[in-house]
Design a protein around this motif. Structure first.
Motif, PDB file in Angstrom:
ATOM      1  N   ARG A 205      29.626 -58.757 -48.471  1.00  0.00           N
ATOM      2  CA  ARG A 205      28.779 -59.225 -49.567  1.00  0.00           C
ATOM      3  C   ARG A 205      29.253 -60.567 -50.115  1.00  0.00           C
ATOM      4  O   ARG A 205      28.470 -61.286 -50.753  1.00  0.00           O
ATOM      5  CB  ARG A 205      28.749 -58.188 -50.687  1.00  0.00           C
ATOM      6  N   ARG A 206      30.499 -60.890 -49.862  1.00  0.00           N
ATOM      7  CA  ARG A 206      31.033 -62.168 -50.327  1.00  0.00           C
ATOM      8  C   ARG A 206      31.049 -63.231 -49.245  1.00  0.00           C
ATOM      9  O   ARG A 206      31.748 -64.234 -49.349  1.00  0.00           O
ATOM     10  CB  ARG A 206      32.424 -61.948 -50.934  1.00  0.00           C
ATOM     11  N   GLY A 207      30.266 -62.994 -48.211  1.00  0.00           N
ATOM     12  CA  GLY A 207      30.025 -64.044 -47.236  1.00  0.00           C
ATOM     13  C   GLY A 207      30.886 -64.022 -45.993  1.00  0.00           C
ATOM     14  O   GLY A 207      30.776 -64.922 -45.150  1.00  0.00           O
ATOM     15  N   PHE A 208      31.759 -63.014 -45.846  1.00  0.00           N
ATOM     16  CA  PHE A 208      32.569 -62.922 -44.639  1.00  0.00           C
ATOM     17  C   PHE A 208      31.740 -62.274 -43.535  1.00  0.00           C
ATOM     18  O   PHE A 208      31.131 -61.222 -43.739  1.00  0.00           O
ATOM     19  CB  PHE A 208      33.834 -62.092 -44.894  1.00  0.00           C
ATOM     20  N   ASP A 209      31.726 -62.900 -42.370  1.00  0.00           N
ATOM     21  CA  ASP A 209      30.984 -62.325 -41.259  1.00  0.00           C
ATOM     22  C   ASP A 209      31.812 -61.203 -40.644  1.00  0.00           C
ATOM     23  O   ASP A 209      33.008 -61.050 -40.911  1.00  0.00           O
ATOM     24  CB  ASP A 209      30.664 -63.391 -40.216  1.00  0.00           C
ATOM     25  N   VAL A 210      31.172 -60.434 -39.785  1.00  0.00           N
ATOM     26  CA  VAL A 210      31.828 -59.261 -39.208  1.00  0.00           C
ATOM     27  C   VAL A 210      33.037 -59.648 -38.360  1.00  0.00           C
ATOM     28  O   VAL A 210      33.957 -58.836 -38.188  1.00  0.00           O
ATOM     29  CB  VAL A 210      30.834 -58.440 -38.365  1.00  0.00           C
ATOM     30  N   TYR A 211      33.082 -60.856 -37.827  1.00  0.00           N
ATOM     31  CA  TYR A 211      34.193 -61.267 -36.973  1.00  0.00           C
ATOM     32  C   TYR A 211      35.511 -61.300 -37.752  1.00  0.00           C
ATOM     33  O   TYR A 211      36.537 -60.803 -37.288  1.00  0.00           O
ATOM     34  CB  TYR A 211      33.899 -62.635 -36.360  1.00  0.00           C
ATOM     35  N   GLN A 212      35.494 -61.888 -38.943  1.00  0.00           N
ATOM     36  CA  GLN A 212      36.721 -61.955 -39.730  1.00  0.00           C
ATOM     37  C   GLN A 212      37.066 -60.586 -40.310  1.00  0.00           C
ATOM     38  O   GLN A 212      38.242 -60.215 -40.375  1.00  0.00           O
ATOM     39  CB  GLN A 212      36.600 -62.985 -40.848  1.00  0.00           C
ATOM     40  N   ILE A 213      36.056 -59.828 -40.716  1.00  0.00           N
ATOM     41  CA  ILE A 213      36.324 -58.480 -41.237  1.00  0.00           C
ATOM     42  C   ILE A 213      36.961 -57.621 -40.150  1.00  0.00           C
ATOM     43  O   ILE A 213      37.890 -56.844 -40.404  1.00  0.00           O
ATOM     44  CB  ILE A 213      35.026 -57.828 -41.752  1.00  0.00           C
ATOM     45  N   ASN A 214      36.481 -57.776 -38.924  1.00  0.00           N
ATOM     46  CA  ASN A 214      37.045 -57.023 -37.808  1.00  0.00           C
ATOM     47  C   ASN A 214      38.523 -57.333 -37.622  1.00  0.00           C
ATOM     48  O   ASN A 214      39.339 -56.431 -37.406  1.00  0.00           O
ATOM     49  CB  ASN A 214      36.269 -57.351 -36.531  1.00  0.00           C
ATOM     50  N   ASN A 215      38.905 -58.606 -37.712  1.00  0.00           N
ATOM     51  CA  ASN A 215      40.310 -58.977 -37.566  1.00  0.00           C
ATOM     52  C   ASN A 215      41.178 -58.314 -38.635  1.00  0.00           C
ATOM     53  O   ASN A 215      42.262 -57.805 -38.344  1.00  0.00           O
ATOM     54  CB  ASN A 215      40.471 -60.500 -37.659  1.00  0.00           C
ATOM     55  N   VAL A 216      40.701 -58.345 -39.876  1.00  0.00           N
ATOM     56  CA  VAL A 216      41.482 -57.783 -40.980  1.00  0.00           C
ATOM     57  C   VAL A 216      41.619 -56.270 -40.828  1.00  0.00           C
ATOM     58  O   VAL A 216      42.692 -55.703 -41.054  1.00  0.00           O
ATOM     59  CB  VAL A 216      40.831 -58.149 -42.334  1.00  0.00           C
TER      60      VAL A 216
END
Length: 426
Positions: A205-216
């Motif tokens: 919701r704060r603009g992070f795409d799934v690629y960066q969320i996946n890394n975290v």
């Protein structure tokens, strides 16, 4: 433009010679691996790699819960490290399979065996991996390597979600700069009581795409404290797509339906996509048609392989049986478009993997193809029945075959009035 006029404009150029799986795989993989070996030989003069830049991480799934945690870093092309990380930019740049192979085989995967339980681990190799994953740009690192990288290509295609470069064991790893960490990620890291699903949704919701969320997520930096674990990359990709998809489905539960049948098309890397959205409450189905000679159906003389999974208004209760991560990647793209328009619909997606899709590049190409398709101007069909009837001649299956496999197409005969056309904006 009418649908029949639209599909008539999509005739393939029959003069283009289709690439054969075995020939291309043998040639391309050998070429790219040889290039990578030469670059590493020129750069790795000893067992310490100083001044490397890591844009991404990787967590294996073999021998879970004792997995290989990895740092992915290009050697000899550090200035362009960001271009080696898998993101939607690859699609926007129009990269082909060869481009993906060149970047993936150019990434050194420095690994250490680790237990997945890493709740409070912020030092050592896993700590460095976490710092790379949560940073907002590629991070400079120093690696102590155990020997020379291996360039063997052992393993089956089923074990490779996407082509990868050589792997080497690392004795040590450390970050040589102060990584810049976005405040939203710092917030999720500091809250040990926040469930992973809620933290993922917050970041999205704060603009992070799934690629960066996946890394975290993959490095065990999300979720309630005692439950934070390393998540194999292949699993975390699907987990993020599924979680964000469920969140988006919730945003359209009470939305108005679209009022006419819309059709989109995309073609990328030898994959052809059709998206048909028709009036009604949320429903989703993905049909995959895998041509003989394509990567997941490699026998050029075999039969077409069909796979299907679907869900109704309440979503799914379990993991899909036939279409794997492709289902969640395609569904995410559709739900993003519907949520943005504050509409719901019954959505039917067909993916035709032709024999031009000769090597696996990962589900990102499915996600980005669907995203791009539904952002474009749709074609209006008279009804769902009319749309499917127009598309079948474009597919390597008959209407009868499609009806036997597809829940939505099988339902056409039951109540055609449910798929009537209307007028108005999607």
């Amino acid at each position: 433009m009418r649908l029949d006029e639209y599909v008539d404009d999509l005739d393939r150029d029959e003069s283009v010679e289709l690439r054969k799986l075995a020939e291309e795989k043998s040639y391309a993989v050998t070429e790219f691996v040889d290039d990578a070996r030469t670059r590493f030989d020129e750069t790795l003069s000893d067992e310490t790699l100083v001044g490397s830049t890591a844009p991404s991480v990787f967590v294996g799934r073999s021998s879970y819960p004792r997995v290989f945690a990895g740092l992915l870093s290009p050697v000899g092309d550090e200035d362009d490290a960001a271009d080696y990380a898998t993101t939607g930019e690859w699609y926007r740049h129009g990269y082909g399979i060869e481009d993906v192979f060149r970047r993936r085989t150019g990434l050194l995967n420095s690994t250490r065996r680790s237990n997945v339980d890493v709740y409070d681990v912020w030092d050592g190799f896993v700590g460095t991996q976490r710092e790379v994953a949560i940073a907002d740009r590629p991070v400079d690192i120093e690696l102590g390597l155990d020997g020379r990288p291996g360039f063997d290509l052992d393993g089956t295609l089923e074990d490779i979600a996407a082509p990868r470069g050589p792997r080497i064991s690392a004795d040590s790893a450390r970050v040589t700069e102060n990584p810049s960490v976005p405040r939203a990620i710092e917030k999720t890291l500091s809250d040990d009581d926040w469930r992973a699903e809620g933290a993922m949704t917050y970041l999205y919701r704060r603009g992070f795409d799934v690629y960066q969320i996946n890394n975290v997520l993959s490095v065990g930096a999300l979720g309630q404290g005692e439950h934070r674990r390393l998540v194999p990359t292949r699993w975390s990709i699907t987990a993020v797509d599924d979680t964000i998809g469920q969140y988006l489905r919730g945003t359209i539960r009470n939305a108005s339906s679209i009022d006419r049948t819309l059709v989109w098309h995309a073609d990328y890397m030898g994959n052809e996509y059709w998206v048909v959205a028709t009036p009604g409450e949320w429903e989703f189905e993905l049909i995959e048609l895998k041509a003989p000679g394509s990567i997941w159906n490699p026998d050029p003389n075999g039969r077409l392989y069909m796979a299907a999974d679907s869900e109704g208004y309440e979503g799914r209760r379990g993991y899909v049986e036939e279409t794997s991560g492709a289902y969640y990647a395609a569904r995410l793209g559709v739900l993003e478009a519907l949520s943005e328009r504050d509409r719901q619909a019954k959505v039917f997606v067909v993916r035709h993997a032709t024999n031009e899709y000769w090597a696996p590049v990962g589900v990102w190409q499915i996600r980005e193809s669907i995203r791009d398709a539904v952002e474009g101007e749709p074609v209006v069909a008279e009804s769902f029945h009319g749309a499917v009837s127009e598309l079948v001649p474009r597919l390597p299956v008959s209407m009868a075959d499609l009806r036997r496999k597809s829940t939505m197409v099988a339902g056409i005969q039951s109540d055609l009035s449910a798929f009537g056309a209307g007028v108005g904006d999607p």
